[in-house]
Enzyme design. Structure first.
Site, PDB file in Angstrom:
ATOM      1  N   GLY A  22       0.813  -1.216   0.000  1.00  0.00           N
ATOM      2  CA  GLY A  22       0.000   0.000   0.000  1.00  0.00           C
ATOM      3  C   GLY A  22       0.836   1.251   0.000  1.00  0.00           C
ATOM      4  N   THR A  23       1.768   1.345  -0.942  1.00  0.00           N
ATOM      5  CA  THR A  23       2.715   2.468  -0.960  1.00  0.00           C
ATOM      6  C   THR A  23       2.018   3.823  -1.092  1.00  0.00           C
ATOM      7  OG1 THR A  23       3.030   1.753  -3.248  1.00  0.00           O
ATOM      8  CG2 THR A  23       4.860   1.429  -1.786  1.00  0.00           C
ATOM      9  N   ARG A  24       0.852   3.862  -1.745  1.00  0.00           N
ATOM     10  CA  ARG A  24       0.170   5.142  -1.954  1.00  0.00           C
ATOM     11  C   ARG A  24      -0.527   5.649  -0.694  1.00  0.00           C
ATOM     12  NH1 ARG A  24      -3.620   4.888  -6.958  1.00  0.00           N
ATOM     13  NH2 ARG A  24      -3.639   2.623  -6.679  1.00  0.00           N
ATOM     14  N   MET A  25      -0.518   4.832   0.369  1.00  0.00           N
ATOM     15  CA  MET A  25      -1.139   5.283   1.625  1.00  0.00           C
ATOM     16  C   MET A  25      -0.236   6.252   2.381  1.00  0.00           C
ATOM     17  SD  MET A  25      -4.119   3.947   1.711  1.00  0.00           S
ATOM     18  CE  MET A  25      -4.596   4.340   3.392  1.00  0.00           C
ATOM     19  N   GLY A  26       1.032   6.367   1.962  1.00  0.00           N
ATOM     20  CA  GLY A  26       1.947   7.299   2.610  1.00  0.00           C
ATOM     21  C   GLY A  26       2.297   6.910   4.028  1.00  0.00           C
TER      22      GLY A  26
END
Length: 259
Positions: A22-26
């Site tokens: 979930g890299t786009r969750m920051g």
């Protein structure tokens, strides 16, 4: 025991795909443990499949596996390492389900809007028809980005066509596949054993399995069982916020006394 009651008692196992980073969750946290309306997003999925009668619940874990186990207890866990696609994620559960006889529900851990009634509807159709697989679908106003459901002349399942591979005519289809499916366990393993990696990504995709089943002459059912708002999954903080507001509104509605 008559045939229909036999069908109703068929065991159901759930495989919930929860290995993504979930890299786009920051955040460094595994995506599926980010909280939505008071509990980890994957816990909503676990609760829904349990409420729908799943006998076993398996979480496929990868990134931050120990955190997932701690935050979402009382499940079975299978490690997917390395992560080679959705088909591979299911295949790593084969040993855990070696003696299981029944149907297997497969879905993502990032869709907390899943309703137990949706699982119930898919499972009922699967058992009633004794199909090799039953796919839940949704008809949505804007199908951009989703795999389209192509039906044949008898209104039966023909194929899942990814958005990027769709013809202009297929892009006009509004019935999409939100990645909820139930499979006959033994037929699922047979197909996964033969599944080839995608030539571009070298990953194994579960969406190939319904096509493989059809090619073998097996019955694949589709059911429009998912409300358009329920198919939203979470990949970004913005999507989490949107899903959370829907969940809270739903919970408030369910708590209101009926007139």
């Amino acid at each position: 025991m008559n045939a229909s009651s036999e069908h109703q008692s068929k065991p159901l196992a759930a495989i919930i795909l929860a290995a993504g980073k979930g890299t786009r969750m920051g955040s460094d946290l595994p995506k599926v443990v980010h909280e939505v309306a008071g509990k980890p997003m994957v816990q909503w999925v676990v609760d829904a499949v349990r409420e729908a009668g799943a006998d076993r619940v398996i979480l496929v874990v990868g990134h931050g596996a120990e955190i997932v186990k701690e935050k979402v207890p009382n499940c079975e866990y299978v490690l997917q390492e390395p992560q080679l696609g959705t088909g591979h994620a299911v295949q790593v559960c084969k040993d855990a389900l070696a003696t299981f006889e029944g149907d297997v529900l497969i879905l993502g851990g990032d869709g907390p809007l899943l309703r137990a009634s949706t699982v119930h509807d898919i499972a009922n159709l699967q058992q009633k028809t004794d199909a090799a697989a039953t796919l839940a679908t949704s008809i949505i106003p804007d199908p951009t980005g989703y795999g389209r459901i192509v039906r044949d002349e008898n209104d039966k399942f023909a194929a899942i066509i990814e958005h990027k591979n769709a013809t202009p005519e297929q892009l006009e289809i509004h019935e999409v596949y939100p990645s909820y499916a139930i499979f006959n366990t033994s037929k699922l393993w047979e197909c996964l054993d033969e599944l080839e990696p995608n030539t571009l990504t070298n990953e194994y995709y579960l969406t190939e399995v319904p096509r493989m089943l059809k090619k073998r002459g097996e019955e694949v059912e589709v059911i429009n069982a998912v409300a358009p708002e329920d198919i939203l999954s979470i990949n970004t903080p913005e999507q989490l916020s949107k899903v959370e507001s829907i969940l809270i509104a739903r919970m408030n509605t369910e708590m209101e006394p009926s007139a």
